[in-house]
Design a protein around this motif. Structure first.
Motif, PDB file in Angstrom:
ATOM      1  N   UNK A  75       9.231  40.889  60.480  1.00 33.44           N
ATOM      2  CA  UNK A  75       9.662  42.432  59.647  1.00 33.44           C
ATOM      3  C   UNK A  75       9.384  42.394  58.464  1.00 33.44           C
ATOM      4  N   UNK A  76       9.087  41.206  58.057  1.00 32.06           N
ATOM      5  CA  UNK A  76       8.137  41.201  56.504  1.00 32.06           C
ATOM      6  C   UNK A  76       6.940  40.918  56.717  1.00 32.06           C
ATOM      7  N   UNK A  77       6.366  40.840  57.565  1.00 34.11           N
ATOM      8  CA  UNK A  77       4.752  40.708  57.916  1.00 34.11           C
ATOM      9  C   UNK A  77       3.633  42.310  58.088  1.00 34.11           C
ATOM     10  N   UNK A  78       4.932  43.559  59.379  1.00 37.16           N
ATOM     11  CA  UNK A  78       4.338  44.549  59.570  1.00 37.16           C
ATOM     12  C   UNK A  78       5.563  45.806  58.904  1.00 37.16           C
ATOM     13  N   UNK A  79       5.279  46.646  59.304  1.00 40.64           N
ATOM     14  CA  UNK A  79       6.225  47.744  59.200  1.00 40.64           C
ATOM     15  C   UNK A  79       7.023  47.921  60.172  1.00 40.64           C
ATOM     16  N   UNK A 131       7.186  44.531  54.102  1.00 34.38           N
ATOM     17  CA  UNK A 131       8.409  45.021  55.214  1.00 34.38           C
ATOM     18  C   UNK A 131       8.908  45.699  55.026  1.00 34.38           C
ATOM     19  N   UNK A 132       9.549  45.803  56.262  1.00 39.17           N
ATOM     20  CA  UNK A 132      10.944  46.659  55.512  1.00 39.17           C
ATOM     21  C   UNK A 132      11.144  46.182  53.972  1.00 39.17           C
ATOM     22  N   UNK A 133      12.043  44.282  54.419  1.00 39.79           N
ATOM     23  CA  UNK A 133      12.512  44.295  53.752  1.00 39.79           C
ATOM     24  C   UNK A 133      11.901  43.908  52.306  1.00 39.79           C
ATOM     25  N   UNK A 134      10.901  43.697  51.759  1.00 45.43           N
ATOM     26  CA  UNK A 134       9.892  43.472  50.929  1.00 45.43           C
ATOM     27  C   UNK A 134       9.799  44.424  49.902  1.00 45.43           C
ATOM     28  N   UNK A 135       9.906  46.003  50.630  1.00 49.51           N
ATOM     29  CA  UNK A 135      10.039  47.326  49.774  1.00 49.51           C
ATOM     30  C   UNK A 135      11.014  48.394  49.723  1.00 49.51           C
ATOM     31  N   UNK A 169       9.025  35.275  65.065  1.00 52.66           N
ATOM     32  CA  UNK A 169      10.164  34.799  65.582  1.00 52.66           C
ATOM     33  C   UNK A 169      10.770  36.751  64.136  1.00 52.66           C
ATOM     34  N   UNK A 170      11.254  37.092  64.326  1.00 48.59           N
ATOM     35  CA  UNK A 170      12.147  38.663  64.478  1.00 48.59           C
ATOM     36  C   UNK A 170      11.644  38.719  62.577  1.00 48.59           C
ATOM     37  N   UNK A 171      12.242  37.782  62.084  1.00 47.89           N
ATOM     38  CA  UNK A 171      12.387  37.987  60.694  1.00 47.89           C
ATOM     39  C   UNK A 171      11.332  37.777  59.877  1.00 47.89           C
ATOM     40  N   UNK A 193      -1.127  50.176  59.982  1.00 47.15           N
ATOM     41  CA  UNK A 193      -1.404  50.524  58.513  1.00 47.15           C
ATOM     42  C   UNK A 193      -2.439  49.842  58.081  1.00 47.15           C
ATOM     43  N   UNK A 194      -2.426  49.274  56.755  1.00 47.21           N
ATOM     44  CA  UNK A 194      -3.405  48.249  56.517  1.00 47.21           C
ATOM     45  C   UNK A 194      -3.105  46.589  55.798  1.00 47.21           C
ATOM     46  N   UNK A 195      -1.673  46.377  56.675  1.00 42.72           N
ATOM     47  CA  UNK A 195      -0.822  45.688  56.454  1.00 42.72           C
ATOM     48  C   UNK A 195      -1.137  44.398  58.075  1.00 42.72           C
ATOM     49  N   UNK A 196      -0.645  42.962  57.731  1.00 42.82           N
ATOM     50  CA  UNK A 196      -0.306  41.902  58.137  1.00 42.82           C
ATOM     51  C   UNK A 196      -2.210  41.480  59.387  1.00 42.82           C
ATOM     52  N   UNK A 197      -2.931  42.550  58.857  1.00 41.50           N
ATOM     53  CA  UNK A 197      -4.256  41.976  59.500  1.00 41.50           C
ATOM     54  C   UNK A 197      -4.468  40.625  59.719  1.00 41.50           C
TER      55      UNK A 197
END
Length: 347
Positions: free
Chosen positions: A297-301, A254-258, A292-294, A193-197
């Motif tokens: 998840x906190x950077x990308x969807x 990502x999922x944790x932050x939203x 790392x996995x975490x 999408x438009x995050x983590x670029x």
């Protein structure tokens, strides 16, 4: 000073701003805006302000607004000289945010800024904005094109967008109805999408990865510029028949932050990692840069662009409805009682 001693006359064009090109550009994009018109549209492009009438049918309409940009995904659009979908990203980031309040997007305005206006590129960008507005059923009723010499590198531009939607006051979705026992339904993303670029570009640059690298039969260039999915029409349609207790647009964090933004403090969410498969882009990013996995998840969807929270008795119907509307919907997890740290547990 004699006439012959006077310096040559300077114009705004000599300073780098072409008023005629800007006027011509407005004429080019008027048909794009016209294509997006919907109930409530009262004015076309060219005025000092854009007019819009709240559609009939609302008893107590509440306006919901959102603004956003596209971030450093723009740098890849510049590198690849591909500008026809970045406007969809701009619209998506705004209308998906408005949607999570239960609101129907009504109208959209854009801001396009560049050092030197290149009408062909600008027209591609605005055509993408128009396409995004059509997908979201939002009218493109105005905007601003700014030519600012010296502010941007040659061939580069920046984008910002602004959306206003409406929701019946009694139907605002704010997460207050979320309770233990509710289930999570995930909607697949179309990519990053438009995050983590900034991290995506860092991986590409650090490991000198060619943009024509193939991942599951598609070029990396195609995957990184895939436009953000717009969830407006299928989710609004679903809400007419099934109560939705909360929505979370999975953007930066990502999922944790939203997802945590719509949960009561006395509940936590359990997300089942086995519920979906990461798209090739995210697997490649993790493997290439040993992320790392975490951190992933906190950077990308990581393949989940929107999450709905519904009662368990509505889950099957909701998934069937969304899949029939063209989405990829799946049972993602559930809400459980008790405060936990972290509030979002991916297991």
């Amino acid at each position: 000073m004699s006439q012959s001693d006077k310096p040559d006359s300077l114009s705004y064009r000599d300073a780098g701003v072409d008023i005629d090109a800007g006027d011509a550009f407005i004429d080019v994009i008027k048909p794009v805006a016209k294509r997006t018109q919907r109930e409530g549209s009262l004015s076309g492009l060219g005025g000092f302000g854009a007019l819009f009438q709240i559609p009939k049918g609302y008893e107590e309409p509440i306006l919901v607004s959102g603004t956003d940009g596209v971030g450093t995904k723009l740098k890849l659009a510049f590198d690849l000289n591909k500008h026809d979908t970045i406007g969809i990203d701009l619209v998506a980031m705004c209308v998906n945010d408005v949607l999570v309040q239960g609101a129907e997007p009504l109208f959209f305005l854009d801001y396009f800024a560049t050092g030197k206006l290149t009408p062909e590129i600008a027209a591609q960008v605005v055509t993408g904005i128009g396409e995004g507005c059509v997908q979201a059923n939002a009218a493109l009723i105005g905007g601003e094109t700014a030519e600012m010499p010296g502010m941007y590198q040659a061939g580069e531009y920046d984008l910002a967008g602004f959306c206003v939607g409406a929701v019946e006051k009694s139907e605002i979705i704010d997460g207050s109805k979320v309770a233990s026992g509710d289930v999570l339904i995930g909607l697949a993303s179309s990519g990053a999408h438009s995050n983590g670029y900034s991290l995506i570009r860092k991986v590409i640059d650090t490991y000198q990865v060619p943009l024509d690298t193939q991942l599951d039969g598609k070029a990396l260039s195609e995957l990184v510029l895939a436009p953000t999915r717009i969830y407006v029409r299928p989710v609004l349609s679903l809400m007419k028949s099934i109560p939705v207790n909360a929505l979370a647009h999975i953007t930066g964090g990502g999922i944790p932050g939203n997802l945590n933004r719509v949960l009561p403090q006395d509940c936590h969410a359990v997300v089942q990692e086995s519920a979906w498969e990461w798209p090739a882009l995210f697997r490649w990013l993790q493997e290439t840069a040993n992320i790392e996995q975490q951190e992933m998840y906190r950077t990308f969807n990581c393949g989940v662009g929107m999450i709905l929270v519904v009662k368990p008795e509505h889950a099957d119907e909701a998934i069937a409805h969304l899949n029939a509307a063209g989405e990829i919907a799946f049972l993602l997890g559930d809400i459980r009682a008790g405060a936990k740290d972290p509030q979002i547990q991916i297991v």
